[in-house]
Design a protein around this motif. Sequence first.
Motif, PDB file in Angstrom:
ATOM      1  N   TYR A 103       0.851  -1.195   0.000  1.00  0.00           N
ATOM      2  CA  TYR A 103       0.000   0.000   0.000  1.00  0.00           C
ATOM      3  C   TYR A 103       0.885   1.243   0.000  1.00  0.00           C
ATOM      4  O   TYR A 103       0.509   2.277  -0.510  1.00  0.00           O
ATOM      5  CB  TYR A 103      -0.903   0.014   1.230  1.00  0.00           C
ATOM      6  CG  TYR A 103      -1.843  -1.165   1.323  1.00  0.00           C
ATOM      7  CD1 TYR A 103      -2.995  -1.231   0.553  1.00  0.00           C
ATOM      8  CD2 TYR A 103      -1.574  -2.219   2.202  1.00  0.00           C
ATOM      9  CE1 TYR A 103      -3.868  -2.298   0.659  1.00  0.00           C
ATOM     10  CE2 TYR A 103      -2.446  -3.298   2.310  1.00  0.00           C
ATOM     11  CZ  TYR A 103      -3.583  -3.328   1.542  1.00  0.00           C
ATOM     12  OH  TYR A 103      -4.433  -4.390   1.661  1.00  0.00           O
TER      13      TYR A 103
ATOM     14  N   PRO B 256      -0.388 -11.967  13.800  1.00  0.00           N
ATOM     15  CA  PRO B 256      -0.757 -10.830  14.650  1.00  0.00           C
ATOM     16  C   PRO B 256      -1.511  -9.733  13.891  1.00  0.00           C
ATOM     17  O   PRO B 256      -1.612  -9.780  12.658  1.00  0.00           O
ATOM     18  CB  PRO B 256       0.588 -10.296  15.161  1.00  0.00           C
ATOM     19  CG  PRO B 256       1.654 -11.036  14.457  1.00  0.00           C
ATOM     20  CD  PRO B 256       1.052 -12.131  13.640  1.00  0.00           C
ATOM     21  N   ASN B 257      -2.028  -8.737  14.626  1.00  0.00           N
ATOM     22  CA  ASN B 257      -2.692  -7.593  13.998  1.00  0.00           C
ATOM     23  C   ASN B 257      -1.761  -6.920  13.001  1.00  0.00           C
ATOM     24  O   ASN B 257      -0.586  -6.732  13.286  1.00  0.00           O
ATOM     25  CB  ASN B 257      -3.090  -6.550  15.045  1.00  0.00           C
ATOM     26  CG  ASN B 257      -4.332  -6.965  15.791  1.00  0.00           C
ATOM     27  OD1 ASN B 257      -5.110  -7.774  15.287  1.00  0.00           O
ATOM     28  ND2 ASN B 257      -4.506  -6.445  16.985  1.00  0.00           N
ATOM     29  N   GLY B 258      -2.295  -6.560  11.860  1.00  0.00           N
ATOM     30  CA  GLY B 258      -1.509  -5.847  10.867  1.00  0.00           C
ATOM     31  C   GLY B 258      -0.522  -6.716  10.115  1.00  0.00           C
ATOM     32  O   GLY B 258       0.332  -6.216   9.383  1.00  0.00           O
ATOM     33  N   SER B 259      -0.657  -8.045  10.244  1.00  0.00           N
ATOM     34  CA  SER B 259       0.335  -8.940   9.626  1.00  0.00           C
ATOM     35  C   SER B 259       0.021  -9.227   8.157  1.00  0.00           C
ATOM     36  O   SER B 259       0.800  -9.893   7.486  1.00  0.00           O
ATOM     37  CB  SER B 259       0.414 -10.252  10.417  1.00  0.00           C
ATOM     38  OG  SER B 259      -0.820 -10.939  10.372  1.00  0.00           O
ATOM     39  N   GLY B 260      -1.136  -8.756   7.683  1.00  0.00           N
ATOM     40  CA  GLY B 260      -1.454  -8.937   6.271  1.00  0.00           C
ATOM     41  C   GLY B 260      -2.528  -9.970   5.993  1.00  0.00           C
ATOM     42  O   GLY B 260      -2.743 -10.348   4.840  1.00  0.00           O
ATOM     43  N   LYS B 261      -3.279 -10.404   7.024  1.00  0.00           N
ATOM     44  CA  LYS B 261      -4.285 -11.454   6.842  1.00  0.00           C
ATOM     45  C   LYS B 261      -5.413 -10.989   5.910  1.00  0.00           C
ATOM     46  O   LYS B 261      -5.799 -11.712   4.980  1.00  0.00           O
ATOM     47  CB  LYS B 261      -4.857 -11.894   8.200  1.00  0.00           C
ATOM     48  CG  LYS B 261      -3.816 -12.438   9.166  1.00  0.00           C
ATOM     49  CD  LYS B 261      -4.425 -12.878  10.486  1.00  0.00           C
ATOM     50  CE  LYS B 261      -5.082 -11.784  11.294  1.00  0.00           C
ATOM     51  NZ  LYS B 261      -4.145 -10.709  11.745  1.00  0.00           N
ATOM     52  N   SER B 262      -5.948  -9.795   6.185  1.00  0.00           N
ATOM     53  CA  SER B 262      -7.033  -9.297   5.326  1.00  0.00           C
ATOM     54  C   SER B 262      -6.525  -9.038   3.914  1.00  0.00           C
ATOM     55  O   SER B 262      -7.228  -9.317   2.934  1.00  0.00           O
ATOM     56  CB  SER B 262      -7.630  -8.008   5.911  1.00  0.00           C
ATOM     57  OG  SER B 262      -8.282  -8.282   7.132  1.00  0.00           O
ATOM     58  N   THR B 263      -5.305  -8.533   3.805  1.00  0.00           N
ATOM     59  CA  THR B 263      -4.720  -8.290   2.483  1.00  0.00           C
ATOM     60  C   THR B 263      -4.543  -9.606   1.725  1.00  0.00           C
ATOM     61  O   THR B 263      -4.781  -9.675   0.511  1.00  0.00           O
ATOM     62  CB  THR B 263      -3.366  -7.572   2.635  1.00  0.00           C
ATOM     63  OG1 THR B 263      -3.565  -6.364   3.377  1.00  0.00           O
ATOM     64  CG2 THR B 263      -2.756  -7.245   1.289  1.00  0.00           C
TER      65      THR B 263
ATOM     66  N   ALA C 116       2.892  -5.063   2.388  1.00  0.00           N
ATOM     67  CA  ALA C 116       2.004  -5.723   3.345  1.00  0.00           C
ATOM     68  C   ALA C 116       2.147  -7.240   3.220  1.00  0.00           C
ATOM     69  O   ALA C 116       2.031  -7.977   4.204  1.00  0.00           O
ATOM     70  CB  ALA C 116       0.556  -5.307   3.099  1.00  0.00           C
TER      71      ALA C 116
HETATM   72  N1  LIG Z   1      -6.071   0.283   2.449  1.00  0.00           N
HETATM   73  C1  LIG Z   1      -4.875   0.354   3.050  1.00  0.00           C
HETATM   74  N2  LIG Z   1      -4.064   1.423   2.858  1.00  0.00           N
HETATM   75  C2  LIG Z   1      -2.858   1.492   3.457  1.00  0.00           C
HETATM   76  N3  LIG Z   1      -2.356   0.556   4.264  1.00  0.00           N
HETATM   77  C3  LIG Z   1      -3.104  -0.525   4.500  1.00  0.00           C
HETATM   78  C4  LIG Z   1      -4.411  -0.689   3.907  1.00  0.00           C
HETATM   79  N4  LIG Z   1      -4.934  -1.866   4.324  1.00  0.00           N
HETATM   80  C5  LIG Z   1      -4.008  -2.415   5.130  1.00  0.00           C
HETATM   81  N5  LIG Z   1      -2.916  -1.622   5.249  1.00  0.00           N
HETATM   82  C6  LIG Z   1      -1.693  -1.928   6.015  1.00  0.00           C
HETATM   83  O1  LIG Z   1      -1.205  -3.175   5.529  1.00  0.00           O
HETATM   84  C7  LIG Z   1      -0.761  -3.985   6.609  1.00  0.00           C
HETATM   85  C8  LIG Z   1      -1.560  -5.292   6.636  1.00  0.00           C
HETATM   86  O2  LIG Z   1      -2.915  -4.987   6.945  1.00  0.00           O
HETATM   87  P1  LIG Z   1      -4.055  -6.086   7.015  1.00  0.00           P
HETATM   88  O3  LIG Z   1      -3.970  -6.909   5.802  1.00  0.00           O
HETATM   89  O4  LIG Z   1      -5.328  -5.384   7.276  1.00  0.00           O
HETATM   90  O5  LIG Z   1      -3.594  -6.937   8.287  1.00  0.00           O
HETATM   91  P2  LIG Z   1      -4.452  -7.863   9.277  1.00  0.00           P
HETATM   92  O6  LIG Z   1      -5.728  -8.211   8.586  1.00  0.00           O
HETATM   93  O7  LIG Z   1      -3.566  -9.045   9.549  1.00  0.00           O
HETATM   94  O8  LIG Z   1      -4.660  -7.074  10.537  1.00  0.00           O
HETATM   95  C9  LIG Z   1      -0.902  -3.157   7.867  1.00  0.00           C
HETATM   96  O9  LIG Z   1       0.325  -2.510   8.108  1.00  0.00           O
HETATM   97  C10 LIG Z   1      -1.974  -2.159   7.495  1.00  0.00           C
HETATM   98  O10 LIG Z   1      -1.819  -0.965   8.217  1.00  0.00           O
END
Ligand SMILES: Nc1ncnc2c1ncn2[C@@H]1O[C@H](COP(=O)(O)OP(=O)(O)O)[C@@H](O)[C@H]1O
Length: 261
Positions: free
Chosen positions: A25, A49-56, A30
Amino acid sequence: MSNPSSFPDPVQTPAIRIQNLTVSYGPKPALLDINLTIDPGLLVGVIGPNGSGKSTFVKSILGFVKRDIGDVYIQGIPTEKAKGLVAYVPQRGAVDWDFPITVREVALMGRYGDLPWYRQPSGKDHAIVDDALEMVRMQEFSDRQIGQLSGGQQQRVFMARALAQGADILLLDEPFAGVDAATERAILDVLDRAKEAGKTLVVVHHDLATAAEYFDRLVLIKQRLYAYGTPAEVLHEDLLSEVYEGRLRVFADLVGNRGDK
Ligand SMILES: Nc1ncnc2c1ncn2[C@@H]1O[C@H](COP(=O)(O)OP(=O)(O)O)[C@@H](O)[C@H]1O
Ligand SMILES: [Mg+2]
């Protein structure tokens, strides 16, 4: 018993294949150089962990985020051409629950992708929706407004919408977040039923303590893919302490709970 129509075993097409995937991003990726193949019919948990890229990771499988490099294939088809093959249940926080819409209407949205704009849902669409609502055990709530349901019931309705799409692969982002223990069992029951029906499920999960019990395979992720395998293979103290650093205090308990499926 002989089978006259038996063929040699076909080569199994992976449900999901990810090659050299990097997603950024901003300046720091990520996800970095992810390579992974998921076979069909598995219930797969994604932990980290939180912010590890799971949703991405989940959004990349759907083709919702732009890749720096890499390829994602759904049943052998590049993800951008595979829209009908994979369905997504977003995190509950991403939905407007005050929107006036019934349970049945939400589930029917799963069919809209197949409907030309001028056509009303057919009997077949309604039958598919009935099956999906039955699968998540929400049929008796069909006419209820979505805003009147508990969090876990709402989650199940969105699972019904995904099932109604007819995709073989379901992706769920933290379906257990913020639900009580009974609801967690109900959602897990739906995941198991969908697996019995032949679906492949990829589920972001935040709770390491239940990961071994719930899932056939685990993806352990923190920017990079640290491990993919059975819970027994993935839930190792050295791996977990590397990925979770100081944020995990109960290694002994977790490793004690480790399943051996
Ligand atoms: N739309 C976005 N724009 C900028 N940074 C993002 C965005 N979505 C996620 N991130 C960043 O990418 C990283 C992975 O996020 P995310 O996939 O949401 O992790 P998780 O689901 O494991 O908490 C984090 O550092 C988050 O801050
Ligand atoms: Mg997330």
